[in-house]
Design a protein around this motif. Structure first.
Motif, mmCIF file in Angstrom:
data_model
loop_
_atom_site.group_PDB
_atom_site.id
_atom_site.type_symbol
_atom_site.label_atom_id
_atom_site.label_comp_id
_atom_site.label_asym_id
_atom_site.label_seq_id
_atom_site.Cartn_x
_atom_site.Cartn_y
_atom_site.Cartn_z
ATOM 1 N N VAL A 1 0.835 -1.202 0.000
ATOM 2 C CA VAL A 1 0.000 0.000 0.000
ATOM 3 C C VAL A 1 0.871 1.253 0.000
ATOM 4 O O VAL A 1 0.581 2.233 -0.710
ATOM 5 N N GLN A 2 1.941 1.246 0.781
ATOM 6 C CA GLN A 2 2.832 2.395 0.798
ATOM 7 C C GLN A 2 3.469 2.629 -0.571
ATOM 8 O O GLN A 2 3.502 3.754 -1.076
ATOM 9 N N ARG A 3 3.936 1.562 -1.196
ATOM 10 C CA ARG A 3 4.600 1.698 -2.495
ATOM 11 C C ARG A 3 3.645 2.166 -3.579
ATOM 12 O O ARG A 3 3.932 3.107 -4.330
ATOM 13 N N ARG A 4 2.460 1.535 -3.629
ATOM 14 C CA ARG A 4 1.493 1.914 -4.667
ATOM 15 C C ARG A 4 0.937 3.312 -4.424
ATOM 16 O O ARG A 4 0.682 4.073 -5.365
ATOM 17 N N GLY A 5 0.754 3.668 -3.135
ATOM 18 C CA GLY A 5 0.252 5.008 -2.845
ATOM 19 C C GLY A 5 1.216 6.075 -3.285
ATOM 20 O O GLY A 5 0.817 7.115 -3.839
ATOM 21 N N ASN A 6 2.519 5.858 -3.039
ATOM 22 C CA ASN A 6 3.516 6.826 -3.471
ATOM 23 C C ASN A 6 3.565 6.939 -4.985
ATOM 24 O O ASN A 6 3.814 8.025 -5.539
ATOM 25 N N GLU A 7 3.326 5.816 -5.672
ATOM 26 C CA GLU A 7 3.324 5.847 -7.136
ATOM 27 C C GLU A 7 2.132 6.614 -7.701
ATOM 28 O O GLU A 7 2.252 7.340 -8.693
ATOM 29 N N MET A 8 0.976 6.479 -7.051
ATOM 30 C CA MET A 8 -0.250 7.103 -7.554
ATOM 31 C C MET A 8 -0.325 8.583 -7.205
ATOM 32 O O MET A 8 -0.913 9.380 -7.939
ATOM 33 N N GLY A 9 0.245 8.992 -6.072
ATOM 34 C CA GLY A 9 0.217 10.383 -5.682
ATOM 35 C C GLY A 9 -1.144 10.826 -5.183
ATOM 36 O O GLY A 9 -2.092 10.025 -5.080
ATOM 37 N N GLY A 10 -1.286 12.108 -4.893
ATOM 38 C CA GLY A 10 -2.559 12.646 -4.424
ATOM 39 C C GLY A 10 -2.949 12.084 -3.075
ATOM 40 O O GLY A 10 -2.116 11.897 -2.184
ATOM 41 N N GLU A 11 -4.258 11.816 -2.911
ATOM 42 C CA GLU A 11 -4.745 11.265 -1.650
ATOM 43 C C GLU A 11 -4.186 9.870 -1.391
ATOM 44 O O GLU A 11 -4.008 9.459 -0.245
ATOM 45 N N ALA A 12 -3.906 9.148 -2.481
ATOM 46 C CA ALA A 12 -3.334 7.810 -2.308
ATOM 47 C C ALA A 12 -1.955 7.883 -1.664
ATOM 48 O O ALA A 12 -1.555 6.986 -0.917
ATOM 49 N N ALA A 13 -1.224 8.963 -1.943
ATOM 50 C CA ALA A 13 0.093 9.115 -1.328
ATOM 51 C C ALA A 13 -0.023 9.275 0.182
ATOM 52 O O ALA A 13 0.818 8.780 0.941
ATOM 53 N N GLU A 14 -1.076 9.990 0.650
ATOM 54 C CA GLU A 14 -1.296 10.129 2.085
ATOM 55 C C GLU A 14 -1.610 8.786 2.722
ATOM 56 O O GLU A 14 -1.122 8.457 3.809
ATOM 57 N N LEU A 15 -2.434 7.981 2.022
ATOM 58 C CA LEU A 15 -2.710 6.633 2.529
ATOM 59 C C LEU A 15 -1.436 5.793 2.570
ATOM 60 O O LEU A 15 -1.215 5.019 3.504
ATOM 61 N N GLY A 16 -0.601 5.962 1.545
ATOM 62 C CA GLY A 16 0.659 5.229 1.531
ATOM 63 C C GLY A 16 1.561 5.627 2.683
ATOM 64 O O GLY A 16 2.226 4.788 3.296
ATOM 65 N N ARG A 17 1.575 6.936 3.003
ATOM 66 C CA ARG A 17 2.388 7.399 4.122
ATOM 67 C C ARG A 17 1.893 6.805 5.441
ATOM 68 O O ARG A 17 2.681 6.341 6.273
ATOM 69 N N LEU A 18 0.566 6.802 5.639
ATOM 70 C CA LEU A 18 0.005 6.221 6.859
ATOM 71 C C LEU A 18 0.294 4.729 6.939
ATOM 72 O O LEU A 18 0.600 4.196 8.014
ATOM 73 N N ALA A 19 0.195 4.043 5.789
ATOM 74 C CA ALA A 19 0.499 2.607 5.786
ATOM 75 C C ALA A 19 1.953 2.364 6.153
ATOM 76 O O ALA A 19 2.283 1.421 6.883
#
Length: 389
Positions: free
Chosen positions: A206-224
């Motif tokens: 989740v962290q890796r994919r969130g950082n790749e997608m950016g936006g709100e997904a990046a925040e989820l990736g950071r929390l993960a």
């Protein structure tokens, strides 16, 4: 079969064998007694009490003062009866007492219950009774070496057996604790493997994919990522605290001495995606107040990093031996923008006392020292050393 059960069985076996030996001696000597019938009566009492004591001591709830007192009283009475059963001539010539070594069973029982303290106490009581035998019979001026030897042997029995019993029970308790710790560690390791194969891998993905997608997904990736780091820290600290405490700056051996709160899990709980915590592999035991104050200082330093260095700043916490033989040192370093010279003094004069009170004040109260090194563009390092006592 537990060790305590084996000890009580040994006492019962000794009591039976000693009774058999006393019976042989009575059969051999009864014709020379002043009151032969009394000798047989004493043997009957010894037989009855042997049967009852063997049964009574089987139940742990009956191994209390009433039974112990009765056991010692019966042994003392049988021993004292020698002054009535035997003739003065036989006592002067050193003939053994009527119960012979059977009375030592009471000393053994007291030693098993209360170690050497009670074992020696019971031996002293029976030793006094052994001397009273001659006082009552009027032969106190003719104490034989065999009488004195018997008293010394009773004393040594209570002392040695009591000490060995204590060592054996302590060893059994330590072994049981070691087995419990090993079982707990194996179960924790099994759970950790399962978590690593499932939850941690999902959080990392989740962290890796969130950082790749950016936006709100990046925040989820950071929390993960933060949750993954916290979970790894929890698993690591759990495995560490399951081990027995070894010698560390704040710990002492069980023979001595200080024990307290382990600082390691307190600090590792502050691990996150942007915070790396490095600690010794063994517990660092400190007085409870000291450990929690150090944890509070580290928390205040990390709060300053988050507040003044921006969301992308990273921090490193290191726990290690202090320069002295009984000190610990903790450092908190970040890669933020650093501080201009004199900034801390300026903040204190303006009434902003975060560093002065939350960090320097706490360490000063613990009797420690603080060093703050910072320069523009080079980050900040706070290092403090406190006594482990």
């Amino acid at each position: 079969m537990g060790l305590e059960v084996a000890l009580w069985r040994a006492v019962s076996v000794y009591r039976a064998i000693a009774l058999l030996y006393a019976a042989v001696m009575i059969i051999k000597n009864f014709r020379g007694y002043a009151h032969p019938w009394a000798g047989w009566a004493v043997l009957g009492v010894m037989t009855a009490w042997t049967l009852y004591a063997t049964f009574a001591y089987r139940a742990p709830q009956r191994r209390k003062w009433p039974l112990l007192t009765a056991d010692l009283a019966v042994a003392a009475a049988c021993l004292l009866s020698t002054s009535y059963v035997e003739t003065e001539r036989n006592l002067i010539n050193g003939r053994p007492t009527i119960p012979v070594s059977w009375v030592a069973a009471a000393v053994l029982a007291w030693a098993v219950v209360g170690a050497k303290r009670l074992g020696v106490t019971a031996a002293l009581i029976l030793g006094v009774v052994g001397i009273m035998v001659h006082v009552v019979a009027g032969t106190a001026d003719h104490l034989t070496p065999s009488t004195l030897n018997g008293i010394v042997l009773l004393f040594m029995t209570g002392l040695v057996v009591g000490h060995v019993v204590k060592l054996a029970l302590d060893s059994e308790a330590r072994l049981a604790r070691a087995v419990e710790i090993e079982a707990s560690t194996r179960e924790r390791d099994r759970l950790a493997r399962g978590i690593h194969d499932s939850v941690l891998q999902v959080l990392a993905m989740v962290q890796r994919r969130g950082n790749e997608m950016g936006g709100e997904a990046a925040e989820l990736g950071r929390l993960a990522g933060e949750q993954e780091a916290a979970l790894r820290s929890l698993i690591s600290s759990g495995s560490r605290t399951a081990r027995p405490a070894l010698a560390t700056p704040g710990a002492r051996s069980a023979a001595g001495q200080r024990a307290g709160t382990d600082l390691v899990p307190l600090l590792t709980a502050r691990s996150a995606a942007a915070v790396t915590v490095s600690t010794p592999a063994t517990p660092v035991l400190l007085p409870e107040h000291t450990a929690h104050e150090i944890d509070a200082v580290v928390g205040a330093a990390l709060d300053n990093v988050r507040r003044h260095c921006g969301p992308g700043a990273k921090a490193w916490v290191l726990l290690e031996d202090g320069p002295g033989p009984d000190e610990v040192t903790v450092s908190v370093r970040d890669d933020g923008p650093g501080m201009e010279p004199g900034r801390l003094a300026e903040a204190a004069s303006d009434g902003r006392l975060g560093v002065a009170q939350s960090i320097q004040g706490r360490i000063r109260d613990l009797g420690g020292t603080v060093s703050i090194v910072s320069a523009p563009g080079e980050g900040t390092e706070i290092e403090f050393t406190v006594p482990a006592g």
